[in-house]
Design a protein around this motif. Structure first.
Motif, short mmCIF file in Angstrom:
data_model
loop_
_atom_site.label_atom_id
_atom_site.label_comp_id
_atom_site.label_asym_id
_atom_site.label_seq_id
_atom_site.Cartn_x
_atom_site.Cartn_y
_atom_site.Cartn_z
N PHE A 47 10.14 -6.85 11.87
CA PHE A 47 9.70 -7.80 10.85
C PHE A 47 10.24 -7.41 9.49
O PHE A 47 10.54 -6.25 9.23
N ASN A 48 10.30 -8.38 8.60
CA ASN A 48 10.68 -8.09 7.22
C ASN A 48 9.48 -7.45 6.51
O ASN A 48 8.39 -7.36 7.05
N THR A 49 9.70 -7.03 5.29
CA THR A 49 8.68 -6.25 4.58
C THR A 49 7.41 -7.06 4.29
O THR A 49 6.32 -6.50 4.23
N TRP A 50 7.54 -8.37 4.11
CA TRP A 50 6.36 -9.19 3.81
C TRP A 50 5.47 -9.35 5.04
O TRP A 50 4.24 -9.31 4.93
N ILE B 297 0.20 -4.14 8.11
CA ILE B 297 -0.19 -2.81 7.64
C ILE B 297 -1.54 -2.87 6.91
O ILE B 297 -2.25 -1.88 6.87
N LEU B 298 -1.87 -4.00 6.34
CA LEU B 298 -3.12 -4.13 5.58
C LEU B 298 -4.35 -3.69 6.38
O LEU B 298 -5.16 -2.92 5.87
N PRO B 299 -4.51 -4.10 7.65
CA PRO B 299 -5.66 -3.60 8.41
C PRO B 299 -5.63 -2.09 8.64
O PRO B 299 -6.68 -1.46 8.76
N TRP C 205 -14.10 0.98 -3.00
CA TRP C 205 -12.97 1.56 -2.27
C TRP C 205 -12.17 0.49 -1.54
O TRP C 205 -10.97 0.65 -1.30
N LEU C 206 -12.81 -0.62 -1.19
CA LEU C 206 -12.12 -1.69 -0.48
C LEU C 206 -11.04 -2.32 -1.35
O LEU C 206 -9.96 -2.67 -0.86
N TRP C 207 -11.30 -2.43 -2.66
CA TRP C 207 -10.29 -2.97 -3.56
C TRP C 207 -9.05 -2.09 -3.56
O TRP C 207 -7.92 -2.59 -3.57
N SER C 208 -9.24 -0.81 -3.56
CA SER C 208 -8.11 0.12 -3.55
C SER C 208 -7.27 -0.07 -2.28
O SER C 208 -6.04 -0.10 -2.34
N GLY D 74 -2.37 -2.16 0.23
CA GLY D 74 -1.71 -2.99 1.24
C GLY D 74 -0.84 -4.07 0.61
O GLY D 74 0.24 -4.40 1.12
N ALA D 75 -1.29 -4.63 -0.51
CA ALA D 75 -0.52 -5.67 -1.19
C ALA D 75 0.76 -5.11 -1.80
O ALA D 75 1.74 -5.85 -1.98
N LEU D 76 0.78 -3.83 -2.10
CA LEU D 76 1.97 -3.21 -2.69
C LEU D 76 2.99 -2.72 -1.64
O LEU D 76 3.98 -2.10 -2.00
N TRP D 77 2.75 -2.99 -0.37
CA TRP D 77 3.64 -2.51 0.68
C TRP D 77 5.11 -2.88 0.46
O TRP D 77 6.00 -2.06 0.70
#
Length: 187
Positions: A118-121, A127-129, A154-157, A162-165
């Motif tokens: 897969f591509n990075t997006w 990866i987020l989970p 901690w969930l926000w972190s 994950g959004a910065l992957w």
């Protein structure tokens, strides 16, 4: 025997085929780049900006990036050592960051055969989970050992991390070796 007669007569076989741009298939990063970037991010994590709870864990992000793209150099042992360094730095319960980092690295290493397609997006969605699950286990264990729930900050972190992957992939694509060795790229 037909292959040896093809070689003598000048014919070609499928074994002789080479990619048009072999530079794009070289290894993505040297040991200096991998370890230099990890140590640089670890040193940056010593700064007090990490005390704000929703700050993404950039060291974990980079560790998982290298676990996916350089698994022979960065693995579970590296994740454990950097996790222990973060535990010592935070002066918290010894092993909570190490547990989180090792669980996340294990998740990425298990998913790596699928993630490479897969591509990075799309990787970020998968990866987020992993980030959330690893941080959940670490936070629940920390709350149980401390005897107090610290809340859901901690969930926000984990979500921001994950959004910065895609960020490391974008930054590493700027590296000259990734473009074919000399920085010129394909013409």
């Amino acid at each position: 025997m037909p292959s040896s007669s093809n070689r003598r007569t000048g014919g070609s076989s499928l074994m002789d085929l080479q990619p048009v741009d072999a530079g794009a298939f070289q290894s993505a990063a040297s040991g200096w780049l991998v370890w230099g970037s990890l140590i640089l991010v670890w040193v940056a994590s010593l700064l007090p900006w990490r005390l704000w709870q929703p700050v993404p864990d950039v060291l974990l992000l980079l560790l998982l990036y290298w676990c996916l793209h350089a698994p022979t150099r960065v693995g579970l042992t590296t994740a454990f050592v950097f996790g222990l360094l973060m535990d010592v730095q935070d002066a918290g319960l010894l092993g909570l960051h190490a547990l989180c980092y090792v669980l996340a690295a294990y998740g990425v290493l298990r998913l790596s055969p699928r993630l490479r397609h897969f591509n990075t997006w799309l990787q970020a969605l998968q990866i987020l989970p992993v980030f959330v699950a690893a941080c959940t286990v670490s936070s629940l264990l920390g709350a149980w050992l401390n005897g107090a729930w610290e809340g859901w900050e901690w969930l926000w972190s984990a979500l921001f991390t994950g959004a910065l992957w895609p960020l490391p992939d974008i930054l590493m694509s700027l590296h000259p070796r990734r473009l074919g060795g000399d920085g010129a790229g394909p013409v």
